[in-house]
Scaffold this active site. Structure first.
Site, PDB file in Angstrom:
ATOM      1  N   CYS A   1       2.700   3.234 -13.023  1.00 52.73           N
ATOM      2  CA  CYS A   1       3.752   2.268 -12.763  1.00 52.73           C
ATOM      3  C   CYS A   1       4.763   2.233 -13.897  1.00 52.73           C
ATOM      4  CB  CYS A   1       3.153   0.896 -12.517  1.00 52.73           C
ATOM      5  SG  CYS A   1       1.927   0.425 -13.716  1.00 52.73           S
TER       6      CYS A   1
ATOM      7  N   TYR B   1      13.248   1.237  -8.294  1.00 50.12           N
ATOM      8  CA  TYR B   1      12.649   0.325  -7.317  1.00 50.12           C
ATOM      9  C   TYR B   1      13.293   0.531  -5.949  1.00 50.12           C
ATOM     10  CZ  TYR B   1      10.633  -1.982 -11.350  1.00 50.12           C
ATOM     11  OH  TYR B   1       9.936  -2.238 -12.490  1.00 50.12           O
TER      12      TYR B   1
ATOM     13  N   ARG C   1      13.312  -5.521  -4.434  1.00 51.61           N
ATOM     14  CA  ARG C   1      12.693  -6.674  -5.058  1.00 51.61           C
ATOM     15  C   ARG C   1      11.231  -6.796  -4.664  1.00 51.61           C
ATOM     16  NH1 ARG C   1      16.093 -12.208  -5.680  1.00 51.61           N
ATOM     17  NH2 ARG C   1      15.032 -12.883  -7.546  1.00 51.61           N
TER      18      ARG C   1
ATOM     19  N   THR D   1       0.821  -1.201   0.000  1.00 51.98           N
ATOM     20  CA  THR D   1       0.000   0.000   0.000  1.00 51.98           C
ATOM     21  C   THR D   1       0.856   1.253   0.000  1.00 51.98           C
ATOM     22  OG1 THR D   1      -1.647  -1.202   1.281  1.00 51.98           O
ATOM     23  CG2 THR D   1      -1.870   1.176   1.154  1.00 51.98           C
TER      24      THR D   1
END
Length: 114
Positions: free
Chosen positions: A63, A32, A46, A15
DNA sequence: AATTTGACAGCGA
DNA sequence: GTCGCTGCCAAAT
């Protein structure tokens, strides 16, 4: 309320990742690892990947602005492939280098307060 | 509770 | 620059 899974409601790592990604501005990208750090776990890059793979579509989060640190994109990107993602990013003003990689140093999302 | 999975990152060859 | 191996983490089973 009733159609939501618990994982979509509770304040989980996923979230937090979704909230952060939804704030990435146009023409910017984030890695990331960077998002993992913002979400509170600097080494969970990861896990952020796992979060993206499970992104519910109704969230409508950008995204495609999340890329790996080398500025390349994942072949298994779900919205139509790496080439499609590249088009979207270029359309927003993200700069690509000759080798097909994003100029990460130039387009990385810079946050002052979070 | 233990195992498996994966849209990463760092390092050496 | 690329390829492979290793370490890491959170979720789902």
């Amino acid at each position: 309320m009733y159609g939501f899974k618990k994982s979509e409601v509770k304040n989980s790592f996923f979230t937090r990742v979704y909230e952060i990604v939804s704030r990435i501005p146009r023409g910017r990208v984030a890695t990331y690892g960077q998002i993992a750090a913002m979400a509170g776990s600097p080494l969970a890059a990861r896990a952020v990947g796992t979060a993206m793979q499970n992104t519910p579509e109704y969230l409508d989060i950008p995204c495609h602005r999340v890329v790996n640190k080398s500025g390349s994109m994942s072949p298994s990107y779900a919205f139509g492939g790496a080439d499609k993602q590249r088009e979207m990013l270029e359309g927003e003003g993200v700069v690509f280098k000759g080798n097909g990689h994003i100029d990460i140093e130039r387009c990385i999302w810079i946050v002052d307060n979070y």
